[in-house]
Design an enzyme around this catalytic site. Structure first.
Site, mmCIF file in Angstrom:
data_model
loop_
_atom_site.group_PDB
_atom_site.id
_atom_site.type_symbol
_atom_site.label_atom_id
_atom_site.label_comp_id
_atom_site.label_asym_id
_atom_site.label_seq_id
_atom_site.Cartn_x
_atom_site.Cartn_y
_atom_site.Cartn_z
ATOM 1 N N LYS A 1 -3.850 19.336 -53.997
ATOM 2 C CA LYS A 1 -2.594 19.681 -53.304
ATOM 3 C C LYS A 1 -2.552 21.156 -52.940
ATOM 4 O O LYS A 1 -2.227 21.519 -51.812
ATOM 5 C CB LYS A 1 -1.418 19.426 -54.275
ATOM 6 N N LYS B 1 -2.083 20.650 -65.517
ATOM 7 C CA LYS B 1 -1.023 19.716 -65.932
ATOM 8 C C LYS B 1 -0.978 19.722 -67.452
ATOM 9 O O LYS B 1 -2.022 19.817 -68.103
ATOM 10 C CB LYS B 1 -1.353 18.297 -65.444
ATOM 11 N N SER C 1 7.372 26.482 -55.618
ATOM 12 C CA SER C 1 7.001 27.120 -56.897
ATOM 13 C C SER C 1 6.198 28.381 -56.626
ATOM 14 O O SER C 1 6.372 29.415 -57.290
ATOM 15 C CB SER C 1 6.150 26.170 -57.745
HETATM 16 P P1 NAD Z 1 13.542 11.074 -60.555
HETATM 17 O O1 NAD Z 1 13.406 10.670 -61.966
HETATM 18 O O2 NAD Z 1 14.567 12.090 -60.177
HETATM 19 O O3 NAD Z 1 13.816 9.774 -59.641
HETATM 20 C C1 NAD Z 1 13.050 8.618 -59.727
HETATM 21 C C2 NAD Z 1 13.787 7.502 -58.987
HETATM 22 O O4 NAD Z 1 12.974 6.330 -59.010
HETATM 23 C C3 NAD Z 1 15.111 7.124 -59.626
HETATM 24 O O5 NAD Z 1 16.050 6.848 -58.604
HETATM 25 C C4 NAD Z 1 14.782 5.851 -60.385
HETATM 26 O O6 NAD Z 1 15.900 5.007 -60.590
HETATM 27 C C5 NAD Z 1 13.792 5.239 -59.435
HETATM 28 N N1 NAD Z 1 12.980 4.192 -60.058
HETATM 29 C C6 NAD Z 1 12.448 4.157 -61.292
HETATM 30 N N2 NAD Z 1 11.841 2.984 -61.499
HETATM 31 C C7 NAD Z 1 11.969 2.282 -60.360
HETATM 32 C C8 NAD Z 1 11.574 1.009 -59.940
HETATM 33 N N3 NAD Z 1 10.884 0.194 -60.758
HETATM 34 N N4 NAD Z 1 11.869 0.625 -58.688
HETATM 35 C C9 NAD Z 1 12.565 1.420 -57.849
HETATM 36 N N5 NAD Z 1 12.992 2.639 -58.196
HETATM 37 C C10 NAD Z 1 12.700 3.052 -59.430
HETATM 38 O O7 NAD Z 1 12.075 11.534 -60.091
HETATM 39 P P2 NAD Z 1 11.677 12.437 -58.858
HETATM 40 O O8 NAD Z 1 11.556 13.858 -59.312
HETATM 41 O O9 NAD Z 1 12.534 12.101 -57.692
HETATM 42 O O10 NAD Z 1 10.177 11.936 -58.613
HETATM 43 C C11 NAD Z 1 9.900 10.763 -57.861
HETATM 44 C C12 NAD Z 1 8.408 10.698 -57.584
HETATM 45 O O11 NAD Z 1 8.021 11.875 -56.875
HETATM 46 C C13 NAD Z 1 7.513 10.657 -58.816
HETATM 47 O O12 NAD Z 1 6.357 9.902 -58.515
HETATM 48 C C14 NAD Z 1 7.089 12.103 -58.997
HETATM 49 O O13 NAD Z 1 5.843 12.221 -59.673
HETATM 50 C C15 NAD Z 1 6.953 12.519 -57.551
HETATM 51 N N6 NAD Z 1 7.023 13.965 -57.363
HETATM 52 C C16 NAD Z 1 8.149 14.650 -57.706
HETATM 53 C C17 NAD Z 1 8.202 16.023 -57.499
HETATM 54 C C18 NAD Z 1 9.448 16.816 -57.799
HETATM 55 O O14 NAD Z 1 9.481 18.008 -57.452
HETATM 56 N N7 NAD Z 1 10.480 16.231 -58.376
HETATM 57 C C19 NAD Z 1 7.084 16.706 -56.994
HETATM 58 C C20 NAD Z 1 5.944 15.963 -56.642
HETATM 59 C C21 NAD Z 1 5.929 14.596 -56.836
#
Ligand code: NAD
Length: 430
Positions: free
Chosen positions: A101, A113, A356
């Site tokens: 990335k 990580k 970041s």
């Molecule tokens: P979060 O915990 O804020 O949100 C996750 C969402 O997914 C929630 O709405 C939850 O209810 C939903 N969810 C969980 N299980 C589910 C299912 N079985 N079916 C449908 N929805 C489901 O997490 P986030 O920070 O929004 O991260 C989401 C994804 O993005 C993850 O894969 C994370 O690794 C990736 N990501 C996040 C960031 C970041 O800055 N937050 C950065 C890079 C990648």
């Protein structure tokens, strides 16, 4: 017991499939096998004991990890997660994705990580703080603003980052807040960091729509996952005039052909925690959502959601992978045959690490940017990264998929830096 073994296998597969993908990209780009040698394993992987005095007076020793994959571009960078299912192999894979990335988006960091194996739901706030401080005492000597810079990840947040900054600073006997990003604003955080991944995903989706000649402001979008990334992206899509025909979370999904009222839905989720119970829209399942007829599908929840058993049902023209690893290799094949463009996770969700980086720059300068400046720089970085990768893909591997193009592009840049640093004595090509 069976469940645990299955979980383990699933996590291990992430490492195996990542290594397969790296090897494939290196072969296709005709790069030296020495490049694979450098990338196939973290430069350093540390496991430590984290002793913590619990609130009931007992002592518990948790396991902590830090995977430092590659620092050819600069300090290692990547999240710290608190989760009971973390395995060493899954962490290694996650640190590799961070390397890819950072290279792709052009920020001068390597991939890292970290994790503590624990169940945060069962911890009090004091226990979470003690785990965090103990983690820093155990690993502080390999962290630092110029060495390795953690950030929030699953079940860690700005408060956890503030504890890390504090513990590290007291161990170093000087304020050293640049050791982590994703901090609260009061201790050197950056405006816009919280919504950066969703915003980056929005910029990338807009570019992908342009590339596929889909009028973006009239596009119909479905989003799986309505947490930080999904809801922030949804808000921006809606503000741009796009129609969000469906969203889902762990409680289920909602569909409305004319478009859901996203600001009201966000209010509802802020109040209740879930999409469920929102009065406007037809209730659907997560599987239904993935199969909807739409222009852009955004998986923003979990890994392996689009897989061999449902990829053929996908009707979107473009998938933008906001989540990490939402599409399996088997699904990639099927989607390619259906001519669906998959904008890969290492590009689509790199907005978080990009901001970041901006936070780290501001900490180094001791100066804060305003929100407009942060968002403008983020837009420039994401648009440039999309255009570079898409162009590279079209020129070099159009018969393959954009993920392969992104891996090739990213690894080419890593190989070039490795060569200049003298890590590839026989050149970068095979
Ligand atoms: P979060 O915990 O804020 O949100 C996750 C969402 O997914 C929630 O709405 C939850 O209810 C939903 N969810 C969980 N299980 C589910 C299912 N079985 N079916 C449908 N929805 C489901 O997490 P986030 O920070 O929004 O991260 C989401 C994804 O993005 C993850 O894969 C994370 O690794 C990736 N990501 C996040 C960031 C970041 O800055 N937050 C950065 C890079 C990648």
């Amino acid at each position: 017991m069976t469940v645990e073994v299955d979980k383990e296998k699933k996590k291990d597969n992430i490492l195996e499939s990542t290594l397969r993908m790296i090897r494939h990209a290196i072969d296709l780009a005709n790069l030296s096998p020495d490049v694979y040698e450098h990338l196939k394993t973290p430069m350093r992987f540390v496991e430590v004991a984290i002793p913590v005095e619990m609130e009931d007076g007992t002592t518990k020793v948790f396991t902590g990890y830090r995977s430092q994959h590659n620092n050819v571009f600069g300090p290692y960078k990547g999240g710290l997660r608190y989760h009971p299912d973390v395995t060493s192999d899954s962490l290694k894979a996650l640190s590799m994705w961070m390397t890819l990335k950072c290279s792709l988006v052009g920020v001068p960091f390597g991939g890292g990580k970290g994790a503590v194996v624990c169940d945060p739901m069962k911890l009090t706030i004091k226990e979470r703080e003690r785990i965090t401080r103990s983690y820093v005492r155990a690993l502080g000597s390999i962290l630092g603003p110029e060495v390795d810079i953690p950030a929030p990840d699953i079940f860690t947040d700005a408060q956890v980052m503030a504890w890390i900054a504090d513990e590290y600073s007291s161990n170093m006997r000087e304020p050293s807040f640049g050791v982590v990003t994703g901090k609260p604003l009061a201790v050197g955080g950056c405006v816009g960091r919280n919504e950066a991944t969703g915003r980056g995903c929005f910029f990338v989706a807009r570019e992908a729509a342009k590339a596929y000649e889909i009028p973006f402001e009239h596009s119909r979008i479905a989003i799986q996952g309505f947490g930080n990334v999904g809801s922030n992206a949804a808000r921006l899509f809606a503000e741009e005039g796009c129609t969000i025909i469906a969203v889902s979370d762990i409680s289920g999904g909602l569909y409305k052909e004319e478009g859901l009222d996203i600001p009201r839905l966000i209010d509802h989720v802020n109040k209740t925690g879930f999409i469920k119970g929102f009065p406007d829209g037809e209730v659907i399942t997560n599987e239904d959502l993935l199969a909807l007829n739409c222009d852009i599908l955004i998986p923003a929840a979990l890994e392996n959601q689009i897989n061999g058993s449902n990829a053929d049902d996908v009707k979107a023209k473009i998938i933008v992978e906001a989540a990490n690893g939402p599409t399996t290799p088997e699904a990639d094949q099927i989607l390619k045959e259906k001519n669906i463009l998959v904008v890969p996770d290492i590009l689509a969700n790199s907005g978080g690490v990009t901001v970041s980086y901006f936070e780290w720059v501001q900490n180094n300068y001791g100066f804060s940017w305003d929100l407009a400046t942060v968002n403008k720089h983020l837009q420039d970085k994401m648009v440039e990264a999309f255009r570079n990768v898409y162009h590279y893909y079209c020129e070099n591997c159009i018969d393959s998929d954009m993920r392969t193009g992104a891996y090739m592009y990213s690894i080419m840049r890593l190989a070039e830096a490795m060569q200049y640093r003298g890590w590839l004595r026989n050149g970068i090509y095979a």
